[in-house]
Design an enzyme around this catalytic site. Structure first.
Site, PDB file in Angstrom:
ATOM      1  N   CYS A 232     -69.472  47.070  83.715  1.00 46.86           N
ATOM      2  CA  CYS A 232     -70.001  48.413  84.048  1.00 46.86           C
ATOM      3  C   CYS A 232     -71.509  48.248  84.215  1.00 46.86           C
ATOM      4  O   CYS A 232     -72.302  48.850  83.502  1.00 46.86           O
ATOM      5  CB  CYS A 232     -69.689  49.422  82.949  1.00 46.86           C
ATOM      6  SG  CYS A 232     -67.973  49.449  82.389  1.00 46.86           S
ATOM      7  N   GLY A 236     -78.193  47.456  86.092  1.00 45.00           N
ATOM      8  CA  GLY A 236     -78.236  46.081  85.624  1.00 45.00           C
ATOM      9  C   GLY A 236     -79.239  45.649  84.577  1.00 45.00           C
ATOM     10  O   GLY A 236     -79.519  44.461  84.447  1.00 45.00           O
ATOM     11  N   GLY A 237     -79.777  46.576  83.779  1.00 41.22           N
ATOM     12  CA  GLY A 237     -80.726  46.165  82.735  1.00 41.22           C
ATOM     13  C   GLY A 237     -80.144  45.128  81.785  1.00 41.22           C
ATOM     14  O   GLY A 237     -80.786  44.125  81.456  1.00 41.22           O
ATOM     15  N   ASP A 256     -69.326  47.046  89.261  1.00 42.89           N
ATOM     16  CA  ASP A 256     -69.550  48.483  89.100  1.00 42.89           C
ATOM     17  C   ASP A 256     -68.786  49.219  90.187  1.00 42.89           C
ATOM     18  O   ASP A 256     -68.502  48.653  91.245  1.00 42.89           O
ATOM     19  CB  ASP A 256     -71.044  48.840  89.181  1.00 42.89           C
ATOM     20  CG  ASP A 256     -71.331  50.178  88.494  1.00 42.89           C
ATOM     21  OD1 ASP A 256     -71.535  50.181  87.261  1.00 42.89           O
ATOM     22  OD2 ASP A 256     -71.319  51.210  89.186  1.00 42.89           O
ATOM     23  N   ASP A 301     -70.136  48.076  78.905  1.00 49.41           N
ATOM     24  CA  ASP A 301     -71.161  49.084  78.591  1.00 49.41           C
ATOM     25  C   ASP A 301     -70.686  50.392  79.221  1.00 49.41           C
ATOM     26  O   ASP A 301     -71.065  50.744  80.326  1.00 49.41           O
ATOM     27  CB  ASP A 301     -72.509  48.624  79.158  1.00 49.41           C
ATOM     28  CG  ASP A 301     -73.638  49.582  78.836  1.00 49.41           C
ATOM     29  OD1 ASP A 301     -73.506  50.342  77.848  1.00 49.41           O
ATOM     30  OD2 ASP A 301     -74.638  49.586  79.569  1.00 49.41           O
ATOM     31  N   CYS A 354     -74.304  54.398  74.882  1.00 52.54           N
ATOM     32  CA  CYS A 354     -75.584  54.956  74.429  1.00 52.54           C
ATOM     33  C   CYS A 354     -75.317  56.348  73.845  1.00 52.54           C
ATOM     34  O   CYS A 354     -76.038  57.295  74.112  1.00 52.54           O
ATOM     35  CB  CYS A 354     -76.626  54.977  75.534  1.00 52.54           C
ATOM     36  SG  CYS A 354     -76.117  55.822  77.041  1.00 52.54           S
TER      37      CYS A 354
END
Length: 404
Positions: A232, A236-237, A256, A301, A354
């Site tokens: 996911c 792209g961090g 993605d 993620d 998050c």
């Protein structure tokens, strides 16, 4: 502080676009800052920070100002005067700001500050959900922390430079930073500045990434030479962080459902000097099936409510709806059930969000492990990161291992 008409009017325009037209705050700020090329860093900072501040405290300010949707320009100016009064800023003699009832504003603020949903400026449903999910004490602390302005945190790209060298490099541009204990690649800006115009950024020496987000890639325990999938990836961090931890060796696949995000990731990867990776858009179930049983490491993620990152996205308090959380929990479980099949026997996956809600985190992992698809997996460890304890974003990560 002396207020300048053109800057205040830019804030009012921004608030109109965010509150009345439903636009995203970050995109609106970008748009409004293009109004006048002559604005310096201080002017631009005033517009961005004032707008974000009023968005963050929207419910409290509208209650004090007795302003209601749809917000007329006089209503928006009233919100601005509340912001001024509560910060002790002298209100200029402009017709848009005349007859400001300063004493009534302060009295109303004192009164409303005794009630958490007003004090922390959140919708009723969010306050009820937070208390039910985390308990009164934890939620009270957490939502207060999530209303603080987020620090600017950099992640050193160790493929190109070491942290101490980066510090020295940035200092030449008068950007002072400090290290953070427990975050090996992180630097915190001592003062907010636009780092995206620096040579260091253009050369790919760092990325802007919150300290909590920087914990996710190391949690996966990648090694150079492995096949790693970030399923996911988004913009792209964390993909970039994984690449640096892999020392550019092995194979990193970024997946993605949005091709546009993967295009941005390719640009970032080039700037970062990453060449062990490829992108694949998930345009059908075949993309996942082709990768079944192939990954040494897998990062999930997952999309989530984003309740852990309200500090940097305060407008999501007003865009988020309880129905979305119910819907996204279904998506999270689908991702665990289906994407986990890409992992090899003996491989490891991290499920991360998050969010600070246990129903998106621990409870999702337990549900997966109890399902047929989860029978092959064992729970290794998990980490709940709370803004009230860390000072950074709220995050969750769980490490699972696929049995041989």
């Amino acid at each position: 502080m002396r207020l300048h008409r053109n800057l205040v009017f830019a804030v009012i325009d921004a608030l109109n676009m965010i509150f009345n037209e439903g636009e995203y705050a970050d995109k609106v700020i970008e748009k409004v800052l293009r109004y006048d090329k002559r604005w310096g860093a201080r002017d631009r900072g005033f517009i961005a920070e004032t707008t974000y501040d009023i968005v963050r405290w929207k419910r409290l300010y509208t209650e004090i100002a007795e302003a209601h949707e749809p917000y007329t320009r006089p209503h928006l100016f009233r919100l601005f005067t509340v912001w001024c009064v509560l910060r002790g800023i002298r209100i200029p003699d402009w017709k848009q700001l005349e007859d400001t009832p300063e004493r009534r504003i302060k009295g109303r603020f004192d009164e409303l500050s005794k009630i958490r949903k007003f004090r922390e400026s959140i919708p009723d449903w969010m306050d009820e959900l937070g208390e039910k999910s985390l308990g009164d004490k934890r939620w009270t602390k957490e939502i207060a922390a999530l209303n603080q302005q987020a620090d600017v945190i950099l992640r050193t790209n160790i493929l190109k430079i070491q942290k101490e060298q980066l510090q020295a490099f940035l200092a030449k541009d008068e950007i002072e930073t400090e290290t953070l204990e427990g975050y090996p690649d992180a630097l915190r800006l001592k003062e907010r500045k636009n780092v995206f115009t620096t040579e260091a950024f253009k050369d790919g020496l760092f990325e802007v990434q919150d300290a909590s987000s920087q914990l996710v890639a190391p949690f996966l325990e990648v090694k150079p030479g492995q096949r790693v999938i970030d399923a996911c990836a988004g913009a792209g961090g964390k993909t970039l962080h994984l690449a640096s931890q892999m020392e550019n060796k092995g194979q990193l696949i970024a997946l993605d459902i949005y091709e546009s995000k993967l295009k941005k990731l390719k640009i970032r990867a080039r700037r970062n000097g990453i060449h062990n990776f490829e992108t694949r858009a998930i345009d059908s179930t075949k993309v996942i099936k082709k990768l079944h049983g192939s990954a040494d490491r897998l990062l999930l993620d997952a999309p989530c409510s984003g309740l852990g990152v309200l500090r940097r996205n305060p407008d999501s308090k007003w865009k988020l709806e309880p129905e979305f959380i119910d819907r996204i929990m279904g998506v999270q479980q689908d991702i665990l059930q289906n994407y986990s099949k890409m992992l090899k026997k003996g491989g490891q996956l991290v499920y991360a969000t998050c969010s600070i809600l246990p129903q998106e985190n621990t409870e999702q992992v337990k549900k997966f492990l109890a399902s047929e698809a989860g029978q092959e997996f064992e729970f290794v460890k998990e980490k709940n990161v709370y803004a009230s304890e860390s000072g950074f974003d709220g995050f969750y990560m769980a490490l699972l291992k696929k049995n041989n």
